[in-house]
Design a protein around this motif. Sequence first.
Motif, PDB file in Angstrom:
ATOM      1  N   LEU A 116       4.803  -6.449   5.739  1.00 12.73           N
ATOM      2  CA  LEU A 116       3.928  -7.534   5.290  1.00 12.73           C
ATOM      3  C   LEU A 116       2.865  -7.849   6.347  1.00 12.73           C
ATOM      4  O   LEU A 116       1.671  -7.914   6.041  1.00 12.73           O
ATOM      5  N   ILE A 117       3.298  -8.017   7.588  1.00 13.14           N
ATOM      6  CA  ILE A 117       2.371  -8.304   8.688  1.00 13.14           C
ATOM      7  C   ILE A 117       1.387  -7.145   8.869  1.00 13.14           C
ATOM      8  O   ILE A 117       0.178  -7.368   9.047  1.00 13.14           O
ATOM      9  N   PHE A 134       0.214   1.276   2.326  1.00 12.06           N
ATOM     10  CA  PHE A 134       0.560   0.879   0.963  1.00 12.06           C
ATOM     11  C   PHE A 134       1.969   1.363   0.602  1.00 12.06           C
ATOM     12  O   PHE A 134       2.756   0.617   0.023  1.00 12.06           O
ATOM     13  N   LYS A 135       2.281   2.585   0.968  1.00  8.57           N
ATOM     14  CA  LYS A 135       3.612   3.145   0.684  1.00  8.57           C
ATOM     15  C   LYS A 135       4.705   2.308   1.369  1.00  8.57           C
ATOM     16  O   LYS A 135       5.734   1.993   0.758  1.00  8.57           O
ATOM     17  N   THR A 136       4.467   1.943   2.607  1.00 11.06           N
ATOM     18  CA  THR A 136       5.431   1.119   3.350  1.00 11.06           C
ATOM     19  C   THR A 136       5.582  -0.253   2.690  1.00 11.06           C
ATOM     20  O   THR A 136       6.699  -0.753   2.522  1.00 11.06           O
ATOM     21  N   LEU A 137       4.478  -0.854   2.303  1.00 10.23           N
ATOM     22  CA  LEU A 137       4.521  -2.152   1.628  1.00 10.23           C
ATOM     23  C   LEU A 137       5.263  -2.038   0.295  1.00 10.23           C
ATOM     24  O   LEU A 137       6.120  -2.869  -0.027  1.00 10.23           O
ATOM     25  N   ALA A 138       4.960  -0.989  -0.464  1.00 12.35           N
ATOM     26  CA  ALA A 138       5.576  -0.786  -1.787  1.00 12.35           C
ATOM     27  C   ALA A 138       7.070  -0.493  -1.697  1.00 12.35           C
ATOM     28  O   ALA A 138       7.795  -0.682  -2.680  1.00 12.35           O
ATOM     29  N   ILE A 149      -0.075 -10.626  -2.318  1.00  5.89           N
ATOM     30  CA  ILE A 149      -0.333 -10.487  -0.880  1.00  5.89           C
ATOM     31  C   ILE A 149      -1.828 -10.292  -0.635  1.00  5.89           C
ATOM     32  O   ILE A 149      -2.435 -10.975   0.202  1.00  5.89           O
ATOM     33  N   ILE A 150      -2.428  -9.380  -1.384  1.00  7.47           N
ATOM     34  CA  ILE A 150      -3.860  -9.103  -1.220  1.00  7.47           C
ATOM     35  C   ILE A 150      -4.691 -10.330  -1.593  1.00  7.47           C
ATOM     36  O   ILE A 150      -5.633 -10.700  -0.875  1.00  7.47           O
TER      37      ILE A 150
END
Length: 182
Positions: A116-117, A134-138, A149-150
Motif C-alpha cells: 500500500l505504501i 500493480f502486481k504486488t498491490l493486487a 487507493i488510487i
Amino acid sequence: MSRIAPLQPPYASDIQTQFDAIMRGAPPLMLFRVIAGHPRAWSKFRAAGLLDRGPLSLREREIVTDRTCALTGCEYEWGVHVATFADAAKLTEAEVRATVDGDSQATCWSSAEQALIAAVDALHHRATLSDEEFKTLAAHYDDAKIFEIILLCGFYRTVSYIANGLALPLEANAARFLRTAS
C-alpha cells in the motif's frame, strides 16, 4: 490566517446541514469553511464522494491518506487525520511517524501495508504504478480497493494542494508532523 477568507458563522442553513453531516457535530474545519465559501468548488469537493467509508478498512484508508498528505508536506490535513482517526485505525506512534519519514519497507508495516505504501509513493512520485507495483498491490487488494487507493491518493493530493496553497493555519487540536531524530 488563510489566504482566502473562510465562511464565518452563522452559516446558511444548507451549509450548516452539510457541515453537520461531515463533522458529526464538531465545528467545521477551516478547510471546509474556506471551500464552502465558493459554491462551485464546494459542490465539486463534496461530489468527489470520498468522504464516505468506501471498500478499504479505516486503517488502510488512513495509511493512504496520511502517507499522501505527508508526501505533499501537508501538515494541516495529515494532522487532522492523525488526531481524528489514528487511534480508531489502530495506528501506533511508530506507524504514524513512518507515514511521514519512513519508506514502504519499514518493519512496522505488514506486507499488505508495505504494498500500500509503495503504491502511494509511486503514485506521488510518478503518477503511475509499474507492472510489478500493480502486481504486488493486487496480491493483497481486489479491484475495488485498488480503485479506492488510487482515488484517495488523488483526492488527498488535491486537498493538500488546497491546504498548502491557501496556507491554512493548523487546526488547534490537530497532530503535528512527527519526525525520527537523525
